[in-house]
Design an enzyme around this catalytic site. Structure first.
Site, PDB file in Angstrom:
ATOM      1  N   SER A  65      33.055  32.355  48.299  1.00 28.58           N
ATOM      2  CA  SER A  65      33.553  33.500  49.067  1.00 28.58           C
ATOM      3  C   SER A  65      32.509  34.595  49.243  1.00 28.58           C
ATOM      4  CB  SER A  65      34.807  34.070  48.403  1.00 28.58           C
ATOM      5  OG  SER A  65      35.873  33.159  48.520  1.00 28.58           O
ATOM      6  N   GLU A  67      29.518  34.344  50.007  1.00 31.69           N
ATOM      7  CA  GLU A  67      28.654  34.035  51.152  1.00 31.69           C
ATOM      8  C   GLU A  67      29.355  34.198  52.500  1.00 31.69           C
ATOM      9  OE1 GLU A  67      27.052  32.763  47.507  1.00 31.69           O
ATOM     10  OE2 GLU A  67      28.927  31.991  48.371  1.00 31.69           O
ATOM     11  N   ILE A  91      39.908  33.231  42.275  1.00 37.36           N
ATOM     12  CA  ILE A  91      40.979  33.275  41.280  1.00 37.36           C
ATOM     13  C   ILE A  91      40.522  34.086  40.076  1.00 37.36           C
ATOM     14  CG2 ILE A  91      42.471  31.885  39.767  1.00 37.36           C
ATOM     15  CD1 ILE A  91      42.213  29.628  41.869  1.00 37.36           C
ATOM     16  N   GLU A  94      38.379  35.426  33.287  1.00 36.16           N
ATOM     17  CA  GLU A  94      38.380  36.237  32.063  1.00 36.16           C
ATOM     18  C   GLU A  94      37.369  37.378  32.094  1.00 36.16           C
ATOM     19  OE1 GLU A  94      37.791  33.497  28.840  1.00 36.16           O
ATOM     20  OE2 GLU A  94      39.663  32.455  29.238  1.00 36.16           O
ATOM     21  N   HIS A  97      33.743  39.433  36.902  1.00 33.15           N
ATOM     22  CA  HIS A  97      33.156  38.744  38.053  1.00 33.15           C
ATOM     23  C   HIS A  97      34.108  38.765  39.255  1.00 33.15           C
ATOM     24  CE1 HIS A  97      30.620  35.782  40.090  1.00 33.15           C
ATOM     25  NE2 HIS A  97      31.714  35.091  40.355  1.00 33.15           N
ATOM     26  N   PHE A 122      39.629  38.930  57.231  1.00 33.87           N
ATOM     27  CA  PHE A 122      39.624  38.689  55.796  1.00 33.87           C
ATOM     28  C   PHE A 122      40.795  37.764  55.444  1.00 33.87           C
ATOM     29  CE2 PHE A 122      40.818  39.825  51.410  1.00 33.87           C
ATOM     30  CZ  PHE A 122      39.598  39.806  50.761  1.00 33.87           C
ATOM     31  N   ARG A 136      50.285  30.396  48.350  1.00 31.01           N
ATOM     32  CA  ARG A 136      49.880  31.181  49.516  1.00 31.01           C
ATOM     33  C   ARG A 136      48.974  30.392  50.470  1.00 31.01           C
ATOM     34  NH1 ARG A 136      51.293  33.799  45.308  1.00 31.01           N
ATOM     35  NH2 ARG A 136      52.190  35.891  45.428  1.00 31.01           N
TER      36      ARG A 136
END
Length: 162
Positions: A65, A67, A91, A94, A97, A122, A136
């Site tokens: 994503s 890029e 997603i 932990e 990032h 988007f 989704r």
């Protein structure tokens, strides 16, 4: 936004103009491929159902994503492309990032749209779990790809009105 009150695949027909001559670039992240390919299927079908010719839809892949923004810039700079749809899925993990990637992608895609004065959409899921992503991407909450495609169509319709 998908909730139990709103499905991502539901939309109104306001600002849906004739799309027969419009050309769309769809950029798909390879990361989370099960999800992103489903998003692409939704976007593609929605474009076709709204009069876009198959030969006017070009599909390109990027590794992840992050890029999407640069690929969107390359495609938006092409005069024959009327709208760019960016599809990805990040997603929650932990670490922070997730936050950095989502923020960078959202800003990057917005900046490309403003720079080239054309719709750059988007269509990136930012769920907490894989199941939320699947819900989704054609699951119980509809398909964000449908929503991204109809958003591009409606923005082109608005541009024609203005």
């Amino acid at each position: 936004m998908a909730t139990k009150l709103k499905n991502l695949s539901d939309h109104s027909s306001k600002n849906v103009a004739d799309m027969a001559k419009k050309k769309f670039a769809v950029i798909v992240s390879e990361w989370n491929e099960e999800v992103t390919e489903s998003l692409y299927s939704g976007a593609y079908e929605t474009l076709i159902q709204n009069g876009v010719k198959k030969e006017h839809i070009v599909k390109h892949y990027v590794p992840g994503s992050f890029e999407l923004s640069l690929a969107a810039q390359w495609l938006a700079s092409q005069k024959h492309i009327d709208a760019v749809i960016c599809l990805g899925c990040v997603i929650q993990g932990e670490t922070k990032h997730f936050d950095f990637i989502c923020d960078a992608v959202a800003h990057g895609i917005t900046n490309v749209s403003l720079k080239y004065n054309k719709p750059v959409i988007f269509g990136v899921l930012t769920p907490n779990t894989q199941q939320q992503a699947l819900d989704r991407a054609g699951g119980k909450h509809g398909n964000k790809g449908d929503e991204a495609a109809i958003t591009a169509i409606k923005m082109l319709g608005l541009a024609e009105q203005l």
